[in-house]
Design a protein around this motif. Structure first.
Motif, PDB file in Angstrom:
ATOM      1  N   ARG B  52     -14.913  13.415  -2.348  1.00 13.79           N
ATOM      2  CA  ARG B  52     -14.858  11.975  -2.551  1.00 13.79           C
ATOM      3  C   ARG B  52     -13.481  11.496  -2.995  1.00 13.79           C
ATOM      4  O   ARG B  52     -13.028  10.439  -2.570  1.00 13.79           O
ATOM      5  CB  ARG B  52     -15.861  11.575  -3.632  1.00 13.79           C
ATOM      6  N   THR B  53     -12.836  12.282  -3.876  1.00 12.33           N
ATOM      7  CA  THR B  53     -11.591  11.806  -4.484  1.00 12.33           C
ATOM      8  C   THR B  53     -10.468  11.609  -3.464  1.00 12.33           C
ATOM      9  O   THR B  53      -9.922  10.511  -3.359  1.00 12.33           O
ATOM     10  CB  THR B  53     -11.181  12.746  -5.625  1.00 12.33           C
ATOM     11  N   PRO B  54     -10.115  12.648  -2.683  1.00 11.17           N
ATOM     12  CA  PRO B  54      -9.057  12.402  -1.693  1.00 11.17           C
ATOM     13  C   PRO B  54      -9.458  11.365  -0.655  1.00 11.17           C
ATOM     14  O   PRO B  54      -8.617  10.583  -0.188  1.00 11.17           O
ATOM     15  CB  PRO B  54      -8.839  13.761  -1.036  1.00 11.17           C
ATOM     16  N   LEU B  55     -10.763  11.318  -0.333  1.00 11.68           N
ATOM     17  CA  LEU B  55     -11.219  10.315   0.635  1.00 11.68           C
ATOM     18  C   LEU B  55     -11.001   8.908   0.090  1.00 11.68           C
ATOM     19  O   LEU B  55     -10.549   8.010   0.809  1.00 11.68           O
ATOM     20  CB  LEU B  55     -12.715  10.494   0.876  1.00 11.68           C
ATOM     21  N   ALA B  56     -11.304   8.752  -1.195  1.00 11.20           N
ATOM     22  CA  ALA B  56     -11.100   7.443  -1.828  1.00 11.20           C
ATOM     23  C   ALA B  56      -9.629   7.063  -1.752  1.00 11.20           C
ATOM     24  O   ALA B  56      -9.285   5.912  -1.465  1.00 11.20           O
ATOM     25  CB  ALA B  56     -11.578   7.481  -3.281  1.00 11.20           C
ATOM     26  N   ALA B  57      -8.746   8.047  -1.983  1.00 12.84           N
ATOM     27  CA  ALA B  57      -7.307   7.767  -1.931  1.00 12.84           C
ATOM     28  C   ALA B  57      -6.884   7.368  -0.515  1.00 12.84           C
ATOM     29  O   ALA B  57      -6.115   6.420  -0.328  1.00 12.84           O
ATOM     30  CB  ALA B  57      -6.528   8.990  -2.409  1.00 12.84           C
ATOM     31  N   ILE B  58      -7.389   8.083   0.481  1.00 11.34           N
ATOM     32  CA  ILE B  58      -7.045   7.772   1.881  1.00 11.34           C
ATOM     33  C   ILE B  58      -7.469   6.350   2.224  1.00 11.34           C
ATOM     34  O   ILE B  58      -6.710   5.558   2.799  1.00 11.34           O
ATOM     35  CB  ILE B  58      -7.734   8.771   2.848  1.00 11.34           C
ATOM     36  N   ILE B  59      -8.694   6.005   1.847  1.00  9.32           N
ATOM     37  CA  ILE B  59      -9.217   4.681   2.189  1.00  9.32           C
ATOM     38  C   ILE B  59      -8.409   3.584   1.480  1.00  9.32           C
ATOM     39  O   ILE B  59      -8.066   2.566   2.084  1.00  9.32           O
ATOM     40  CB  ILE B  59     -10.721   4.588   1.841  1.00  9.32           C
ATOM     41  N   THR B  60      -8.079   3.827   0.209  1.00  6.68           N
ATOM     42  CA  THR B  60      -7.310   2.817  -0.524  1.00  6.68           C
ATOM     43  C   THR B  60      -5.927   2.621   0.103  1.00  6.68           C
ATOM     44  O   THR B  60      -5.478   1.492   0.319  1.00  6.68           O
ATOM     45  CB  THR B  60      -7.181   3.204  -2.010  1.00  6.68           C
ATOM     46  N   HIS B  61      -5.251   3.728   0.398  1.00  5.26           N
ATOM     47  CA  HIS B  61      -3.934   3.612   1.046  1.00  5.26           C
ATOM     48  C   HIS B  61      -4.039   2.838   2.358  1.00  5.26           C
ATOM     49  O   HIS B  61      -3.215   1.968   2.651  1.00  5.26           O
ATOM     50  CB  HIS B  61      -3.367   5.013   1.353  1.00  5.26           C
ATOM     51  N   ALA B  62      -5.054   3.180   3.162  1.00  5.62           N
ATOM     52  CA  ALA B  62      -5.200   2.532   4.464  1.00  5.62           C
ATOM     53  C   ALA B  62      -5.501   1.048   4.290  1.00  5.62           C
ATOM     54  O   ALA B  62      -5.009   0.209   5.054  1.00  5.62           O
ATOM     55  CB  ALA B  62      -6.302   3.220   5.272  1.00  5.62           C
ATOM     56  N   GLU B  63      -6.297   0.724   3.262  1.00  8.11           N
ATOM     57  CA  GLU B  63      -6.612  -0.692   3.018  1.00  8.11           C
ATOM     58  C   GLU B  63      -5.364  -1.472   2.613  1.00  8.11           C
ATOM     59  O   GLU B  63      -5.188  -2.621   3.026  1.00  8.11           O
ATOM     60  CB  GLU B  63      -7.654  -0.811   1.901  1.00  8.11           C
ATOM     61  N   ILE B  64      -4.521  -0.830   1.798  1.00 11.11           N
ATOM     62  CA  ILE B  64      -3.278  -1.493   1.373  1.00 11.11           C
ATOM     63  C   ILE B  64      -2.438  -1.834   2.607  1.00 11.11           C
ATOM     64  O   ILE B  64      -1.908  -2.932   2.747  1.00 11.11           O
ATOM     65  CB  ILE B  64      -2.486  -0.588   0.405  1.00 11.11           C
ATOM     66  N   LEU B  65      -2.360  -0.881   3.525  1.00 13.65           N
ATOM     67  CA  LEU B  65      -1.627  -1.116   4.772  1.00 13.65           C
ATOM     68  C   LEU B  65      -2.276  -2.221   5.592  1.00 13.65           C
ATOM     69  O   LEU B  65      -1.615  -3.143   6.061  1.00 13.65           O
ATOM     70  CB  LEU B  65      -1.614   0.167   5.620  1.00 13.65           C
ATOM     71  N   ARG B  66      -3.612  -2.122   5.741  1.00 10.92           N
ATOM     72  CA  ARG B  66      -4.325  -3.067   6.592  1.00 10.92           C
ATOM     73  C   ARG B  66      -4.197  -4.491   6.086  1.00 10.92           C
ATOM     74  O   ARG B  66      -4.081  -5.437   6.868  1.00 10.92           O
ATOM     75  CB  ARG B  66      -5.810  -2.681   6.673  1.00 10.92           C
ATOM     76  N   GLU B  67      -4.217  -4.651   4.742  1.00  9.90           N
ATOM     77  CA  GLU B  67      -4.124  -5.998   4.180  1.00  9.90           C
ATOM     78  C   GLU B  67      -2.712  -6.567   4.281  1.00  9.90           C
ATOM     79  O   GLU B  67      -2.443  -7.660   3.793  1.00  9.90           O
ATOM     80  CB  GLU B  67      -4.574  -5.997   2.719  1.00  9.90           C
ATOM     81  N   GLY B  68      -1.801  -5.766   4.828  1.00 10.38           N
ATOM     82  CA  GLY B  68      -0.438  -6.263   5.006  1.00 10.38           C
ATOM     83  C   GLY B  68       0.354  -6.320   3.713  1.00 10.38           C
ATOM     84  O   GLY B  68       1.351  -7.041   3.600  1.00 10.38           O
ATOM     85  N   MET B  69      -0.082  -5.559   2.688  1.00 15.09           N
ATOM     86  CA  MET B  69       0.593  -5.627   1.395  1.00 15.09           C
ATOM     87  C   MET B  69       1.956  -4.960   1.428  1.00 15.09           C
ATOM     88  O   MET B  69       2.796  -5.193   0.577  1.00 15.09           O
ATOM     89  CB  MET B  69      -0.277  -5.007   0.317  1.00 15.09           C
ATOM     90  N   LEU B  70       2.177  -4.099   2.404  1.00 16.81           N
ATOM     91  CA  LEU B  70       3.482  -3.435   2.505  1.00 16.81           C
ATOM     92  C   LEU B  70       4.250  -3.976   3.700  1.00 16.81           C
ATOM     93  O   LEU B  70       5.130  -3.314   4.244  1.00 16.81           O
ATOM     94  CB  LEU B  70       3.286  -1.922   2.625  1.00 16.81           C
ATOM     95  N   GLY B  71       3.880  -5.150   4.149  1.00 13.18           N
ATOM     96  CA  GLY B  71       4.551  -5.741   5.306  1.00 13.18           C
ATOM     97  C   GLY B  71       3.527  -6.042   6.390  1.00 13.18           C
ATOM     98  O   GLY B  71       2.515  -5.344   6.505  1.00 13.18           O
ATOM     99  N   GLU B  72       3.792  -7.105   7.125  1.00  9.35           N
ATOM    100  CA  GLU B  72       2.858  -7.513   8.174  1.00  9.35           C
ATOM    101  C   GLU B  72       2.758  -6.458   9.269  1.00  9.35           C
ATOM    102  O   GLU B  72       3.745  -5.825   9.635  1.00  9.35           O
ATOM    103  CB  GLU B  72       3.309  -8.842   8.789  1.00  9.35           C
ATOM    104  N   LEU B  73       1.551  -6.248   9.770  1.00 10.89           N
ATOM    105  CA  LEU B  73       1.350  -5.285  10.860  1.00 10.89           C
ATOM    106  C   LEU B  73       1.132  -6.045  12.162  1.00 10.89           C
ATOM    107  O   LEU B  73       0.685  -7.200  12.144  1.00 10.89           O
ATOM    108  CB  LEU B  73       0.098  -4.441  10.590  1.00 10.89           C
TER     109      LEU B  73
END
Lengths: 121, 271
Positions: B52-73
């Motif tokens: 669960r733990t690494p999966l949670a990290a993967i999902i959070t990182h991907a969500e940060i990207l998807r929400e455009g928080m690190l730049g528009e996609l």
């Protein structure tokens, strides 16, 4: 407005890294702690506005942090607990201990940021 | 003529000793199997938690990207990152299903009972499954229940049971089919609530009525089977219903559909 300070208490470096990216980008000063003892120290010294608290830590239960900080009168304005597993009993325990909210990991980030803003407002 | 018929005391005693030793041997084997089974359960519990733990990290990182928080996609980039989030979420659901199973199988589940309106829970589960059902043009209807008394049970667990039964029905019902939920009362003075989750799906052969509730069992267990999953959904539903002192079973006809039933006590003695 002064930069808001968040303390992330979580024993997985992977999860800490993800939150660091999230909160640094959202404009927070980010502190981290990986154990109950470290969390109590950091929270008491650096007085974060909000604490994001994992419940299962290597040296004890997350709520021990809340108890210790309450005794010292140094609770952050909002503490949001995170559990690995949704469980009505655990949730109730956290709310009774004084957590503003309990979220199941992986915490949906939009929801998390909204909750924090709401509790700090 | 056998030795016992002749009642030869020496032979009888020898036979008794042999049986005793066999019984001891059998008991040792049972103990060993139990110990191994509990080790396996512990392993499943640990590994699920650690996954669960690494999966949670993967999902959070991907969500940060998807929400455009690190730049528009770009749209294509966003679709791709959404794929990571959705895939991660599916994996997480399976890990959680294993954790739930392990906990219910090793009696680590505590029921938190409250009084609630079961039709509300059914309607929530229907809404949650609407998108999935719509993809196959399935309808999910609640046929009755507006005049039911409150149920006294663990709301989350009952929701889990309904979710697993309805999810199962969606999985095994072909395009354009029907799924329904209905209620009736039975037992002394209507003291039990009978919940039915029915579908017009492919149905289950009578030989498999029991098998489908067994953990890790799938009627089609081949790697090429069209329906994947942990094979734990109905086993968990059974455990959770049994924790409420209820019963769960299926009635079905191949090619016509299945009707899953479970009972919950109404107005039971408070504990």
């Amino acid at each position: 407005m002064a930069k808001r300070r968040i303390l992330i208490v979580e024993d997985s470096q992977l999860v800490i890294d993800a939150f660091k990216v999230l909160f640094a980008d959202a404009g927070y000063d980010v502190d981290t702690a990986t154990t109950v003892a470290q969390a109590i120290r950091h929270a008491a010294d650096r007085r974060p506005d909000v604490m994001l608290l994992d419940l299962s830590l290597p040296d004890g239960h997350g709520l021990e942090v809340v108890e210790a900080l309450r005794e010292r009168g140094k609770l952050p304005r909002a503490t949001i607990a995170m559990t690995g597993y949704g469980d009505a009993q655990a949730r109730q325990g956290c709310l009774e201990a004084g957590c503003a909210d309990v979220l199941v990991k992986p915490v949906p980030i939009a929801e998390l940021l909204r909750q924090i803003e709401r509790h700090l407002a | 003529m056998s030795m016992i018929d002749r009642l030869d005391p020496a032979a009888l005693q020898k036979r008794v000793r042999a049986l005793e030793s066999q019984a001891k041997e059998a008991q040792r084997t049972i103990d060993e199997l139990k110990a191994r089974d509990s080790l396996k359960t512990q392993f499943l519990s640990n590994i699920s938690h650690d996954l669960r733990t690494p999966l949670a990290a993967i999902i959070t990182h991907a969500e940060i990207l998807r929400e455009g928080m690190l730049g528009e996609l770009t749209q294509k980039q966003r679709d791709s990152v959404s794929g990571i989030v959705n895939g991660g979420q599916q994996l997480l659901d399976m890990v959680d299903e294993i954790l739930t199973y392990v906990r219910s199988a090793s009696d680590q589940v505590n029921l938190v009972k409250t009084e609630f309106d079961i039709t509300e829970v059914v309607d929530q589960v229907r809404v949650l499954n609407q998108a999935l059902a719509a993809k196959k043009h399935l309808t999910i209807e609640r046929l009755n229940g507006d005049d039911l008394p409150m149920v006294y049970a663990d709301r989350d667990k009952v929701k889990h049971v309904l979710g697993n039964l309805i999810g199962n029905a969606i999985k095994f019902t072909g395009d354009g089919g029907r799924i329904w939920i209905s209620f009736s009362r039975r037992g002394k003075n209507g003291s039990e609530l009978l919940v039915e989750v029915g579908d017009t799906g492919r149905g289950i052969a009578p030989d498999h009525y029991e098998l489908v509730f067994r953990e890790f069992a799938q009627v089609d267990a081949s790697p090429s089977r069209p329906h994947h999953g942990t094979g734990l959904g109905l086993a968990i539903a059974r455990k959770l219903v049994e924790l409420h002192s209820g019963k769960i079973w299926v009635e079905s006809e191949l090619g016509k559909g299945s009707r899953f039933f479970f009972t919950l006590p109404l107005n039971p003695i408070r504990d």
